[in-house]
Design a protein around this motif. Sequence first.
Motif, mmCIF file in Angstrom:
data_model
loop_
_atom_site.group_PDB
_atom_site.id
_atom_site.type_symbol
_atom_site.label_atom_id
_atom_site.label_comp_id
_atom_site.label_asym_id
_atom_site.label_seq_id
_atom_site.Cartn_x
_atom_site.Cartn_y
_atom_site.Cartn_z
ATOM 1 N N GLU A 1 0.860 -1.193 0.000
ATOM 2 C CA GLU A 1 0.000 0.000 0.000
ATOM 3 C C GLU A 1 0.894 1.239 0.000
ATOM 4 O OE1 GLU A 1 -3.059 2.144 -0.583
ATOM 5 O OE2 GLU A 1 -3.368 -0.018 -0.315
ATOM 6 N N PRO A 2 1.049 1.970 -1.121
ATOM 7 C CA PRO A 2 0.393 1.677 -2.398
ATOM 8 C C PRO A 2 1.059 0.499 -3.128
ATOM 9 C CG PRO A 2 1.859 3.533 -2.663
ATOM 10 C CD PRO A 2 1.884 3.180 -1.190
ATOM 11 N N LYS A 3 0.342 -0.046 -4.108
ATOM 12 C CA LYS A 3 0.830 -1.195 -4.862
ATOM 13 C C LYS A 3 2.060 -0.798 -5.683
ATOM 14 C CE LYS A 3 -2.295 -3.732 -6.683
ATOM 15 N NZ LYS A 3 -3.417 -4.178 -7.538
ATOM 16 N N ILE A 4 3.020 -1.712 -5.762
ATOM 17 C CA ILE A 4 4.187 -1.475 -6.619
ATOM 18 C C ILE A 4 4.171 -2.495 -7.756
ATOM 19 C CG2 ILE A 4 5.570 -0.459 -4.778
ATOM 20 C CD1 ILE A 4 7.054 -3.108 -4.525
ATOM 21 N N ASN A 5 4.698 -2.101 -8.904
ATOM 22 C CA ASN A 5 4.679 -3.000 -10.054
ATOM 23 C C ASN A 5 5.915 -2.809 -10.916
ATOM 24 O OD1 ASN A 5 4.054 -0.942 -12.226
ATOM 25 N ND2 ASN A 5 2.317 -0.635 -10.863
ATOM 26 N N MET A 6 6.174 -3.814 -11.736
ATOM 27 C CA MET A 6 7.286 -3.782 -12.679
ATOM 28 C C MET A 6 6.761 -4.277 -14.020
ATOM 29 S SD MET A 6 10.931 -5.842 -12.596
ATOM 30 C CE MET A 6 10.161 -7.414 -13.007
ATOM 31 N N ALA A 7 6.952 -3.479 -15.065
ATOM 32 C CA ALA A 7 6.427 -3.815 -16.382
ATOM 33 C C ALA A 7 7.463 -4.572 -17.206
ATOM 34 C CB ALA A 7 6.008 -2.551 -17.118
ATOM 35 N N VAL A 8 6.981 -5.588 -17.945
ATOM 36 C CA VAL A 8 7.810 -6.350 -18.870
ATOM 37 C C VAL A 8 7.104 -6.355 -20.219
ATOM 38 C CG1 VAL A 8 8.911 -8.555 -19.379
ATOM 39 C CG2 VAL A 8 8.655 -7.811 -17.004
ATOM 40 N N VAL A 9 7.832 -6.039 -21.280
ATOM 41 C CA VAL A 9 7.253 -5.973 -22.622
ATOM 42 C C VAL A 9 7.597 -7.251 -23.389
ATOM 43 C CG1 VAL A 9 7.166 -4.714 -24.807
ATOM 44 C CG2 VAL A 9 7.442 -3.466 -22.644
ATOM 45 N N LEU A 10 6.557 -7.933 -23.886
ATOM 46 C CA LEU A 10 6.765 -9.147 -24.675
ATOM 47 C C LEU A 10 6.572 -8.831 -26.159
ATOM 48 C CD1 LEU A 10 7.142 -12.232 -24.984
ATOM 49 C CD2 LEU A 10 4.661 -12.462 -24.688
ATOM 50 N N SER A 11 7.591 -9.139 -26.959
ATOM 51 C CA SER A 11 7.504 -9.011 -28.417
ATOM 52 C C SER A 11 7.426 -10.411 -29.007
ATOM 53 C CB SER A 11 8.717 -8.271 -28.975
ATOM 54 O OG SER A 11 8.825 -6.984 -28.399
ATOM 55 N N VAL A 12 6.553 -10.587 -29.988
ATOM 56 C CA VAL A 12 6.360 -11.904 -30.598
ATOM 57 C C VAL A 12 6.765 -11.848 -32.058
ATOM 58 C CG1 VAL A 12 4.708 -13.722 -31.136
ATOM 59 C CG2 VAL A 12 4.482 -12.427 -29.000
ATOM 60 N N GLU A 13 7.631 -12.773 -32.461
ATOM 61 C CA GLU A 13 8.114 -12.835 -33.833
ATOM 62 C C GLU A 13 7.560 -14.072 -34.519
ATOM 63 O OE1 GLU A 13 12.300 -12.966 -33.407
ATOM 64 O OE2 GLU A 13 12.455 -11.023 -32.402
ATOM 65 N N ASP A 14 7.231 -13.919 -35.794
ATOM 66 C CA ASP A 14 6.747 -15.035 -36.594
ATOM 67 C C ASP A 14 7.850 -15.447 -37.551
ATOM 68 O OD1 ASP A 14 5.455 -16.863 -38.158
ATOM 69 O OD2 ASP A 14 3.594 -15.717 -38.301
ATOM 70 N N GLU A 15 8.423 -16.615 -37.317
ATOM 71 C CA GLU A 15 9.566 -17.069 -38.133
ATOM 72 C C GLU A 15 9.218 -17.196 -39.603
ATOM 73 O OE1 GLU A 15 10.938 -20.697 -36.335
ATOM 74 O OE2 GLU A 15 12.657 -19.675 -35.489
ATOM 75 N N SER A 16 7.939 -17.406 -39.901
ATOM 76 C CA SER A 16 7.557 -17.612 -41.298
ATOM 77 C C SER A 16 7.738 -16.360 -42.139
ATOM 78 C CB SER A 16 6.097 -18.079 -41.382
ATOM 79 O OG SER A 16 5.236 -17.114 -40.818
ATOM 80 N N TYR A 17 7.938 -15.197 -41.458
ATOM 81 C CA TYR A 17 8.108 -13.959 -42.207
ATOM 82 C C TYR A 17 9.566 -13.530 -42.335
ATOM 83 C CZ TYR A 17 3.093 -13.267 -41.924
ATOM 84 O OH TYR A 17 1.737 -13.407 -42.052
#
Length: 261
Positions: A96-112
């Motif tokens: 209180e207050p809430k703490i957070n940590m952001a993680v960004v996920l990138s997705v790749e398509d091998e077929s391209y």
Amino acid sequence: MDRVERPYFDDVSPRNVSAVVGQSAVLRCRAKHIGNRTVSWMRKRDLHILTSHIFTYTGDARFSVLHPEPSDDWDLRIDYVQPRDAGVYECQINTEPKINMAVVLSVEDESYTSEPQQPPRSSAAAATIWGSQDVYVKKGSTISLTCSVNVHSSPPSSASVLWYHGNAVVDFDSPRGGISLETEKTEGGTTSKLLVTKAALTDSGNYTCVPNNAHPASVSVHVLNGEHPAAMQTSNRASSYLTSQLSCALFTYLLSSMAGR
């Protein structure tokens, strides 16, 4: 008197994670001194709580939390990553207050990818479900779906296939019973056959074959309550014809009304 340390994130893990479609992704989160507080993972785009403590709060069985006791790690694992999984995820501690940590996920398509000496997209590792994309079965009969994966695995035992009905993994131990799987693994590929006996109307829907090393494939299953698919298609054509005739009649009537004014 000992000072109680507040929880914090041990910021040693990458904040940007890349994954390839069909593979697994692990988003790292190390939370220190949490005491009796809870660590959760939230998907930012829809504010959906995916996990809390060691429990999962989503119908999508691809998500799970990795927390080897007695470590401070609370990692989010996503199996068989799909393009829609890309985005921001938050690891949270309910202070209180809430703490957070952001993680960004990138997705790749091998077929391209356009790397040299790569096979064309048509020969990329992919699953194929035999037959039509629309499968019609009568109520009470057996749903039989066969999925082939054209990927070489060495050893063959390293290949695995999951089946989904809608967004849920097919549960072979469910109280419903009558669900079985036949799998054949060779160095040339994997064949997985799903059998659902005594088909009920609730067994209708989208079925997806998800290999651990190739793109998934889906079919739509329709369990019929005594109606033949041909009758359904005839009915649909008749309905379309009637709609077309009514539209023409209405249009003619409107033109006549306008001309008489």
